[in-house]
Design a protein around this motif. Sequence first.
Motif, PDB file in Angstrom:
ATOM      1  N   THR A   1     -15.065   3.826   4.165  1.00 26.07           N
ATOM      2  CA  THR A   1     -14.517   4.976   4.342  1.00 26.07           C
ATOM      3  C   THR A   1     -14.499   5.702   2.885  1.00 26.07           C
ATOM      4  OG1 THR A   1     -12.437   4.123   3.982  1.00 26.07           O
ATOM      5  CG2 THR A   1     -13.082   4.581   6.297  1.00 26.07           C
TER       6      THR A   1
ATOM      7  N   HIS B   1      -1.191   3.564  14.266  1.00 28.00           N
ATOM      8  CA  HIS B   1      -2.338   3.193  13.609  1.00 28.00           C
ATOM      9  C   HIS B   1      -2.829   4.069  12.284  1.00 28.00           C
ATOM     10  CE1 HIS B   1      -3.165  -0.191  15.987  1.00 28.00           C
ATOM     11  NE2 HIS B   1      -2.694   0.467  17.218  1.00 28.00           N
TER      12      HIS B   1
ATOM     13  N   LEU C   1     -12.038  12.436  15.777  1.00 26.58           N
ATOM     14  CA  LEU C   1     -11.606  13.016  14.696  1.00 26.58           C
ATOM     15  C   LEU C   1     -12.074  14.337  14.133  1.00 26.58           C
ATOM     16  CD1 LEU C   1     -10.342   9.540  12.948  1.00 26.58           C
ATOM     17  CD2 LEU C   1      -9.110  10.959  14.773  1.00 26.58           C
TER      18      LEU C   1
ATOM     19  N   PHE D   1       0.798  -1.154  -0.157  1.00 22.63           N
ATOM     20  CA  PHE D   1      -0.026  -0.106   0.080  1.00 22.63           C
ATOM     21  C   PHE D   1       0.929   1.209   0.172  1.00 22.63           C
ATOM     22  CE2 PHE D   1      -2.824  -3.218   1.456  1.00 22.63           C
ATOM     23  CZ  PHE D   1      -4.037  -2.763   0.478  1.00 22.63           C
TER      24      PHE D   1
ATOM     25  N   ALA E   1     -12.217   7.658  16.205  1.00 23.24           N
ATOM     26  CA  ALA E   1     -11.253   6.269  16.171  1.00 23.24           C
ATOM     27  C   ALA E   1     -11.759   5.424  16.984  1.00 23.24           C
ATOM     28  CB  ALA E   1      -9.788   7.045  16.600  1.00 23.24           C
ATOM     29  N   THR E   2     -11.081   4.186  16.721  1.00 28.46           N
ATOM     30  CA  THR E   2     -11.389   3.152  17.725  1.00 28.46           C
ATOM     31  C   THR E   2     -11.072   3.505  19.018  1.00 28.46           C
ATOM     32  OG1 THR E   2      -9.223   2.151  16.789  1.00 28.46           O
ATOM     33  CG2 THR E   2     -11.521   1.198  15.786  1.00 28.46           C
TER      34      THR E   2
ATOM     35  N   ALA F   1     -12.435  -1.599   6.068  1.00 24.96           N
ATOM     36  CA  ALA F   1     -11.593  -0.120   6.154  1.00 24.96           C
ATOM     37  C   ALA F   1     -11.329   0.160   4.509  1.00 24.96           C
ATOM     38  CB  ALA F   1     -10.333  -0.372   6.795  1.00 24.96           C
TER      39      ALA F   1
ATOM     40  N   CYS G   1      -3.840   5.433   9.058  1.00 23.37           N
ATOM     41  CA  CYS G   1      -4.355   4.508   7.947  1.00 23.37           C
ATOM     42  C   CYS G   1      -3.451   4.229   6.887  1.00 23.37           C
ATOM     43  CB  CYS G   1      -5.497   5.350   7.064  1.00 23.37           C
ATOM     44  SG  CYS G   1      -6.147   4.391   5.770  1.00 23.37           S
TER      45      CYS G   1
ATOM     46  N   GLY H   1      -4.130   2.670   4.088  1.00 22.55           N
ATOM     47  CA  GLY H   1      -4.578   2.618   2.836  1.00 22.55           C
ATOM     48  C   GLY H   1      -4.764   4.097   2.546  1.00 22.55           C
TER      49      GLY H   1
ATOM     50  N   ALA I   1      -8.024  12.930   9.620  1.00 24.10           N
ATOM     51  CA  ALA I   1      -8.917  12.083   8.892  1.00 24.10           C
ATOM     52  C   ALA I   1      -8.049  10.653   8.796  1.00 24.10           C
ATOM     53  CB  ALA I   1      -9.402  12.689   7.630  1.00 24.10           C
ATOM     54  N   PHE I   2      -7.222  10.562   8.643  1.00 31.43           N
ATOM     55  CA  PHE I   2      -6.416   9.167   8.460  1.00 31.43           C
ATOM     56  C   PHE I   2      -5.654   8.964   9.856  1.00 31.43           C
ATOM     57  CE2 PHE I   2      -6.050  10.449   3.993  1.00 31.43           C
ATOM     58  CZ  PHE I   2      -7.012   9.481   3.477  1.00 31.43           C
ATOM     59  N   ALA I   3      -6.157   9.583  10.829  1.00 31.20           N
ATOM     60  CA  ALA I   3      -5.574   9.320  12.255  1.00 31.20           C
ATOM     61  C   ALA I   3      -4.213   9.705  12.186  1.00 31.20           C
ATOM     62  CB  ALA I   3      -6.014   8.135  12.814  1.00 31.20           C
TER      63      ALA I   3
ATOM     64  N   ARG J   1      -9.357   4.004  22.393  1.00 36.03           N
ATOM     65  CA  ARG J   1      -7.889   3.933  23.089  1.00 36.03           C
ATOM     66  C   ARG J   1      -8.041   3.642  24.782  1.00 36.03           C
ATOM     67  NH1 ARG J   1      -7.392   4.350  18.253  1.00 36.03           N
ATOM     68  NH2 ARG J   1      -5.644   5.103  17.163  1.00 36.03           N
TER      69      ARG J   1
HETATM   70  C1  HEM Z   1     -11.363   8.156   2.667  1.00 38.38           C
HETATM   71  C2  HEM Z   1     -10.551   6.952   3.066  1.00 38.38           C
HETATM   72  C3  HEM Z   1     -10.046   6.568   4.352  1.00 38.38           C
HETATM   73  C4  HEM Z   1     -10.181   7.066   5.508  1.00 38.38           C
HETATM   74  C5  HEM Z   1     -10.803   8.382   6.115  1.00 38.38           C
HETATM   75  C6  HEM Z   1      -9.487   6.063   6.488  1.00 38.38           C
HETATM   76  C7  HEM Z   1      -9.346   6.181   7.838  1.00 38.38           C
HETATM   77  C8  HEM Z   1      -8.921   5.478   8.665  1.00 38.38           C
HETATM   78  C9  HEM Z   1      -8.617   5.915  10.154  1.00 38.38           C
HETATM   79  C10 HEM Z   1      -9.204   7.003  11.042  1.00 38.38           C
HETATM   80  C11 HEM Z   1      -7.936   4.770  10.677  1.00 38.38           C
HETATM   81  C12 HEM Z   1      -7.448   4.767  12.074  1.00 38.38           C
HETATM   82  C13 HEM Z   1      -8.453   4.339  12.797  1.00 38.38           C
HETATM   83  C14 HEM Z   1      -8.138   4.254  14.306  1.00 38.38           C
HETATM   84  O1  HEM Z   1      -6.936   4.091  14.821  1.00 38.38           O
HETATM   85  O2  HEM Z   1      -8.993   3.969  15.208  1.00 38.38           O
HETATM   86  C15 HEM Z   1      -7.594   3.997   9.397  1.00 38.38           C
HETATM   87  C16 HEM Z   1      -6.989   2.861   9.803  1.00 38.38           C
HETATM   88  C17 HEM Z   1      -6.753   1.802   8.679  1.00 38.38           C
HETATM   89  N1  HEM Z   1      -7.176   2.025   7.342  1.00 38.38           N
HETATM   90 FE1  HEM Z   1      -7.959   3.585   6.692  1.00 38.38          FE
HETATM   91  N2  HEM Z   1      -9.200   4.986   5.902  1.00 38.38           N
HETATM   92  C18 HEM Z   1      -9.390   5.076   4.505  1.00 38.38           C
HETATM   93  C19 HEM Z   1      -9.088   4.336   3.594  1.00 38.38           C
HETATM   94  C20 HEM Z   1      -8.548   3.015   3.455  1.00 38.38           C
HETATM   95  C21 HEM Z   1      -8.383   2.068   2.544  1.00 38.38           C
HETATM   96  C22 HEM Z   1      -8.768   2.399   1.087  1.00 38.38           C
HETATM   97  C23 HEM Z   1      -8.005   1.167   3.200  1.00 38.38           C
HETATM   98  C24 HEM Z   1      -7.295  -0.400   2.510  1.00 38.38           C
HETATM   99  C25 HEM Z   1      -7.036  -0.645   1.484  1.00 38.38           C
HETATM  100  C26 HEM Z   1      -7.600   1.186   4.549  1.00 38.38           C
HETATM  101  C27 HEM Z   1      -7.197   0.595   5.539  1.00 38.38           C
HETATM  102  C28 HEM Z   1      -6.848   0.633   6.871  1.00 38.38           C
HETATM  103  C29 HEM Z   1      -6.067  -0.274   7.640  1.00 38.38           C
HETATM  104  C30 HEM Z   1      -5.801  -1.608   7.349  1.00 38.38           C
HETATM  105  C31 HEM Z   1      -6.067   0.597   8.935  1.00 38.38           C
HETATM  106  C32 HEM Z   1      -5.618  -0.163  10.413  1.00 38.38           C
HETATM  107  C33 HEM Z   1      -4.244   0.456  10.430  1.00 38.38           C
HETATM  108  C34 HEM Z   1      -3.580   0.082  11.769  1.00 38.38           C
HETATM  109  O3  HEM Z   1      -4.282  -0.087  12.928  1.00 38.38           O
HETATM  110  O4  HEM Z   1      -2.380  -0.104  11.994  1.00 38.38           O
HETATM  111  N3  HEM Z   1      -8.091   2.673   4.962  1.00 38.38           N
HETATM  112  N4  HEM Z   1      -8.105   4.384   8.408  1.00 38.38           N
END
Ligand code: HEM
Length: 304
Positions: A136, A241, A208, A2, A182-183, A132, A243, A245, A235-237, A185
Amino acid sequence: MFTPRRVEGLRPRIAEISDELLDAMAGQEKVDLLDAFAFPLPMQVICELLGIPAGDRDDFRAWSSVIVASEARPGEFPGAVMSMVAYLREILALRRATPGDDLLSALIEVRDSEDRLSEDELTSMVFLLLIAGYETMVNLLGNGTYLLLDQRERWEQLRAEPALLPTAIEEFLRFESSVDTATYRFPAEPVEIGGQEIPAYAPVMVSLLSANRDEARFPNAGSVQLDRSPNLHLAFAHGIHHCLGAPLARIEAQVAFAGLISRYPSLELAVPAADLAWTPGVRMRGLVALPVTLGQAAQQSTSA
Ligand code: HEM
């Protein structure tokens, strides 16, 4: 898998999928943009990446919408999780029997030959990636389109200056963040934040969306500025953790918005913005439906 460089290689295929969906909408006066575009695009992308047959999407969408709104639909939650896990186990068995050139087969290989993942870890990894990877994205595409159409001058600004697209997408992410909280903490020791004492191990939900509207961080936080820079939103934290993706999400969004705007330049909301319903729950921020009128279509799709 990724990293920005790897996912950049997916851009042509994402553009093909986007163009097919935009072409399929042609000739209709009105569509629900979530059903016709914002949902099938990321769903197809993540299914192809993982190597999951796209045939069972509707079941899949129903389970997933319950899972991400668990606190609003607690009665349905266990059943949806069980159905999803059973489905994923079937798919894993299928891929194990006939491996392909996809992420699922690669993860199975790690599990079977190197024993670095347990079977449960493998299933939950796929579960996470799948959910995920598109819930999103549906919200980013839906919320972003809503922001552009709600104030028409934003749509016209982006049409006139397509180079603004990357910063506009960051602003959609900031202003109407797909992931609201977020998930959980759990602080390892007592902490005080903003005068509030949080005991050790107390569950904390971090908003967030609220952080992204922090006036101390974002001047005029309540206004949408398509050229906002810097825009260090959450938005992606943040941290370990962050994101996984995010690079893929940015490319999917660039392709999708470029295609939508060039193919349907007269797109409009089909109902007053005040009549649009937002999904229940505090986890995700997204619309239930986004009815739009398409207007005159341009001849060529140009998502790429
Ligand atoms: C607009 C699109 C997206 C947004 C806003 C978004 C947002 C987030 C956020 C906020 C988290 C952290 C959650 C937390 O810590 O509680 C997260 C984690 C994650 N996201 Fe995304 N995401 C998006 C797209 C994607 C895509 C396309 C993928 C996969 C292909 C993806 C895979 C993941 C994964 C695997 C995690 C866990 C990472 C970890 O815990 O180490 N996400 N995302």
